[in-house]
Structure formats: structure tokens, C-alpha cells
Design a protein around this motif. Structure first.
Motif, PDB file in Angstrom:
ATOM      1  N   VAL A  83      15.117   5.536   3.259  1.00 31.75           N
ATOM      2  CA  VAL A  83      15.796   4.629   1.798  1.00 31.75           C
ATOM      3  C   VAL A  83      15.476   3.086   1.359  1.00 31.75           C
ATOM      4  N   ASP A  84      14.718   2.640   2.239  1.00 36.40           N
ATOM      5  CA  ASP A  84      14.044   1.672   1.768  1.00 36.40           C
ATOM      6  C   ASP A  84      13.060   1.431   0.858  1.00 36.40           C
ATOM      7  N   GLU A  85      12.743   2.433   0.507  1.00 28.06           N
ATOM      8  CA  GLU A  85      11.247   3.160  -0.592  1.00 28.06           C
ATOM      9  C   GLU A  85      10.535   2.422   0.013  1.00 28.06           C
ATOM     10  N   ASP A  86       9.695   2.419   1.524  1.00 24.16           N
ATOM     11  CA  ASP A  86       9.357   2.673   2.330  1.00 24.16           C
ATOM     12  C   ASP A  86       8.026   3.786   2.039  1.00 24.16           C
ATOM     13  N   VAL A  87       6.836   3.970   1.960  1.00 21.97           N
ATOM     14  CA  VAL A  87       6.461   5.578   1.679  1.00 21.97           C
ATOM     15  C   VAL A  87       5.090   5.475   2.396  1.00 21.97           C
ATOM     16  N   THR A  88       4.698   7.186   3.447  1.00 15.66           N
ATOM     17  CA  THR A  88       3.733   7.548   4.110  1.00 15.66           C
ATOM     18  C   THR A  88       3.475   8.698   3.562  1.00 15.66           C
ATOM     19  N   GLY A  91      -8.152   2.211  -0.427  1.00 15.46           N
ATOM     20  CA  GLY A  91      -8.380   1.962  -1.491  1.00 15.46           C
ATOM     21  C   GLY A  91      -6.778   1.568  -1.686  1.00 15.46           C
ATOM     22  N   VAL A  92      -6.769   1.537  -3.640  1.00 15.86           N
ATOM     23  CA  VAL A  92      -5.063   1.414  -3.425  1.00 15.86           C
ATOM     24  C   VAL A  92      -4.788   3.063  -4.649  1.00 15.86           C
ATOM     25  N   ASN A  93      -3.215   3.162  -4.387  1.00 14.37           N
ATOM     26  CA  ASN A  93      -2.972   4.495  -4.853  1.00 14.37           C
ATOM     27  C   ASN A  93      -1.882   4.167  -5.552  1.00 14.37           C
ATOM     28  N   GLY A  94      -1.422   4.500  -7.035  1.00 20.26           N
ATOM     29  CA  GLY A  94      -0.218   4.482  -7.604  1.00 20.26           C
ATOM     30  C   GLY A  94      -0.451   5.657  -8.530  1.00 20.26           C
ATOM     31  N   GLU A  95       1.343   5.611  -8.974  1.00 22.86           N
ATOM     32  CA  GLU A  95       1.749   6.331 -10.060  1.00 22.86           C
ATOM     33  C   GLU A  95       0.574   6.736 -10.767  1.00 22.86           C
ATOM     34  N   PHE A  96      -0.171   7.734 -11.240  1.00 21.08           N
ATOM     35  CA  PHE A  96      -1.463   8.206 -11.866  1.00 21.08           C
ATOM     36  C   PHE A  96      -2.239   7.816 -11.483  1.00 21.08           C
ATOM     37  N   VAL A  97      -2.673   6.777 -11.191  1.00 20.69           N
ATOM     38  CA  VAL A  97      -3.481   6.347 -11.331  1.00 20.69           C
ATOM     39  C   VAL A  97      -4.387   5.988  -9.333  1.00 20.69           C
ATOM     40  N   LYS A 135     -11.919  14.416   0.904  1.00 26.43           N
ATOM     41  CA  LYS A 135     -11.763  13.320   1.852  1.00 26.43           C
ATOM     42  C   LYS A 135     -10.323  13.692   1.814  1.00 26.43           C
ATOM     43  N   LEU A 136     -10.034  12.623   3.513  1.00 26.74           N
ATOM     44  CA  LEU A 136      -8.637  12.207   3.575  1.00 26.74           C
ATOM     45  C   LEU A 136      -8.000  11.242   4.470  1.00 26.74           C
ATOM     46  N   THR A 137      -7.279  11.315   3.544  1.00 27.69           N
ATOM     47  CA  THR A 137      -6.838   9.841   3.884  1.00 27.69           C
ATOM     48  C   THR A 137      -5.049   9.837   3.889  1.00 27.69           C
ATOM     49  N   GLY A 138      -5.163   8.688   4.763  1.00 25.21           N
ATOM     50  CA  GLY A 138      -3.814   8.154   5.022  1.00 25.21           C
ATOM     51  C   GLY A 138      -2.786   6.959   4.140  1.00 25.21           C
ATOM     52  N   LEU A 139      -2.013   7.223   3.471  1.00 24.69           N
ATOM     53  CA  LEU A 139      -1.338   6.374   2.645  1.00 24.69           C
ATOM     54  C   LEU A 139      -0.578   5.896   3.112  1.00 24.69           C
ATOM     55  N   ILE A 140       0.444   4.688   3.123  1.00 23.19           N
ATOM     56  CA  ILE A 140       1.013   3.651   3.462  1.00 23.19           C
ATOM     57  C   ILE A 140       1.363   2.425   2.384  1.00 23.19           C
ATOM     58  N   GLY A 141       3.115   2.078   2.161  1.00 21.63           N
ATOM     59  CA  GLY A 141       2.701   0.946   1.282  1.00 21.63           C
ATOM     60  C   GLY A 141       4.441   1.357   0.800  1.00 21.63           C
ATOM     61  N   ASP A 142       4.796   1.324  -0.166  1.00 24.80           N
ATOM     62  CA  ASP A 142       6.335   1.192  -1.436  1.00 24.80           C
ATOM     63  C   ASP A 142       5.987   2.413  -2.473  1.00 24.80           C
ATOM     64  N   ASP A 143       7.183   2.730  -2.920  1.00 22.33           N
ATOM     65  CA  ASP A 143       7.204   3.697  -4.038  1.00 22.33           C
ATOM     66  C   ASP A 143       5.837   3.351  -5.217  1.00 22.33           C
ATOM     67  N   ASP A 144       5.577   2.081  -5.374  1.00 20.96           N
ATOM     68  CA  ASP A 144       5.354   1.429  -6.489  1.00 20.96           C
ATOM     69  C   ASP A 144       3.854   1.590  -6.257  1.00 20.96           C
ATOM     70  N   ILE A 177      -0.401  12.717  -9.786  1.00 16.82           N
ATOM     71  CA  ILE A 177       0.715  12.317  -8.560  1.00 16.82           C
ATOM     72  C   ILE A 177       1.791  11.370  -9.348  1.00 16.82           C
ATOM     73  N   GLY A 178       2.336  11.872  -9.450  1.00 17.70           N
ATOM     74  CA  GLY A 178       3.136  11.001 -10.073  1.00 17.70           C
ATOM     75  C   GLY A 178       4.785   9.749  -9.370  1.00 17.70           C
ATOM     76  N   LYS A 179       4.951   9.162  -9.234  1.00 16.72           N
ATOM     77  CA  LYS A 179       5.978   8.357  -8.240  1.00 16.72           C
ATOM     78  C   LYS A 179       6.841   9.067  -7.419  1.00 16.72           C
ATOM     79  N   LEU A 180       7.059   8.588  -6.032  1.00 11.70           N
ATOM     80  CA  LEU A 180       8.101   9.899  -5.232  1.00 11.70           C
ATOM     81  C   LEU A 180       9.321   8.972  -5.147  1.00 11.70           C
ATOM     82  N   SER A 181      10.375   9.239  -5.283  1.00 14.13           N
ATOM     83  CA  SER A 181      12.041   8.627  -5.532  1.00 14.13           C
ATOM     84  C   SER A 181      12.889   9.232  -4.873  1.00 14.13           C
ATOM     85  N   LEU A 182      13.806   8.111  -4.692  1.00 18.77           N
ATOM     86  CA  LEU A 182      14.971   8.949  -3.882  1.00 18.77           C
ATOM     87  C   LEU A 182      15.753  10.149  -4.395  1.00 18.77           C
TER      88      LEU A 182
END
Length: 180
Positions: free
Chosen positions: A69-74, A124-130, A94-103, A151-156
Motif C-alpha cells: 500500500v506504500d507503493e513499494d515494489v519487490t 540496472g534500473v527497471n521502469g515502465e516499458f524501459v 538472466k535472473l534478476t531481483g527487483l526492489i524500489g517503488d511503482d515507478d 512490462i507496464g507499471k504495477l499499480s494498486l
């Protein structure tokens, strides 16, 4: 006697709407945000550059993300990369982990290049569509990348919750002393 009838009629008019409206004084339901998890297949096109030269890769993969609910993404990504420079070939995985926020999320992990038979680290840095980052090989060479992916944006999700109330008026018929 006439006066007592008028007072009884006024009391009745006041009591009837109170009992009628008792259930309708509830506060409206509230909408709250709820976290969610999502797994999606994705495709992408990547331009690679660096000490290993440059080229274009096609990517097929699966991504998992969990947002609170705080828009933190893993989450995590597993992707297969196909080279187009020297003809179509299976190049790396490749196998990668992701951590950050929804953007945007930091992306860290490992991979293996079948083309040069060598493991590598991914940052790297992963974002919406890039996505942008580098594959860092253990022979001290690197390959940067700029990727466009599906991969789009994950939203609540939104959830409607009925309003809670401790008010005795909500949903109750009020007893009137006139009818006791």
C-alpha cells in the motif's frame, strides 16, 4: 382535547421520519487501496553496447512483482535473450531481483552467456516499458543495454469497504417514546 390531538399529531410527524431515516444516515462506503501481486509474460528489444561491441537482442521472459500500500515494489525477472547480430541465436539467460517503488526499481542479479560460455552480474534500473543497465562479465568486460519491454507499471487495486460506525442510528430503527 383539541390541543392534545395537535400535539400528538406533531409528535407523530416527528417520530415517523426519524424511524424512516434511521437506516439511511450511514456514512458512505470508503474506497481503500490494497496491495497486489502480479506475474506477467513480457517481450522486449534491447540495444547492447560496450567493450564486447554493440548489437540488438530480442527478449522473452516472465516478471513477478509485489506492491504494497506504500507503493513499494519487490519482484524478480527471468529472461532469455536472443541475438540478431550474427543471425538469430540463443545468447544468454538472466535472473534478476527487483526492489524500489511503482515507478522505478533497482535490478540486480546474475546471468549466463552461452555465446561466450561465461557467467556475469547484472545491475540496472527497471521502469515502465524501459530498462537500462549493464552486464558485467568476470573477465572485466561489460555490455551496457537499453531495453524497451512490454512490462507496464504495477499499480494498486482499489477495494470498496463498507463504513464502520459505532453510532446507534446507523442501520437501527430508533424507538420512540410515543409508541412505547
Amino acid at each position: 382535547m383539541f390541543l392534545s390531538r395537535i400535539l400528538a399529531a406533531i409528535a407523530l410527524m416527528l417520530a415517523v421520519p426519524t424511524a424512516t431515516l434511521a437506516g439511511s444516515l450511514a456514512p458512505p462506503p470508503t474506497t481503500t487501496l490494497v496491495g497486489k501481486s502480479d506475474t506477467t509474460l513480457f517481450a522486449g528489444l534491447s540495444w547492447t553496447f560496450g567493450s564486447r561491441g554493440q548489437g540488438v537482442e530480442g527478449i522473452l521472459g516472465v516478471a513477478y512483482g509485489d506492491i504494497d500500500v506504500d507503493e513499494d515494489v519487490t519482484g524478480a525477472k527471468l529472461s532469455a535473450h536472443f541475438g540478431f547480430t550474427d543471425g538469430f541465436s540463443f545468447d544468454k539467460i538472466k535472473l534478476t531481483g527487483l526492489i524500489g517503488d511503482d515507478d522505478a526499481q533497482a535490478e540486480l542479479g546474475f546471468g549466463y552467456s552461452f555465446k561466450i560460455d561465461q557467467p556475469f552480474a547484472v545491475a540496472g534500473v527497471n521502469g515502465e516499458f524501459v530498462a537500462v543497465g549493464a552486464d558485467i562479465f568476470f573477465d572485466q568486460t561489460y555490455e551496457g543495454y537499453l531495453t524497451l519491454h512490454s512490462i507496464g507499471k504495477l499499480s494498486l487495486d482499489e477495494e470498496t469497504v463498507p463504513a464502520a460506525s459505532d453510532d446507534p442510528i446507523v442501520g437501527d430503527v430508533i424507538a420512540s417514546p410515543i409508541f412505547d
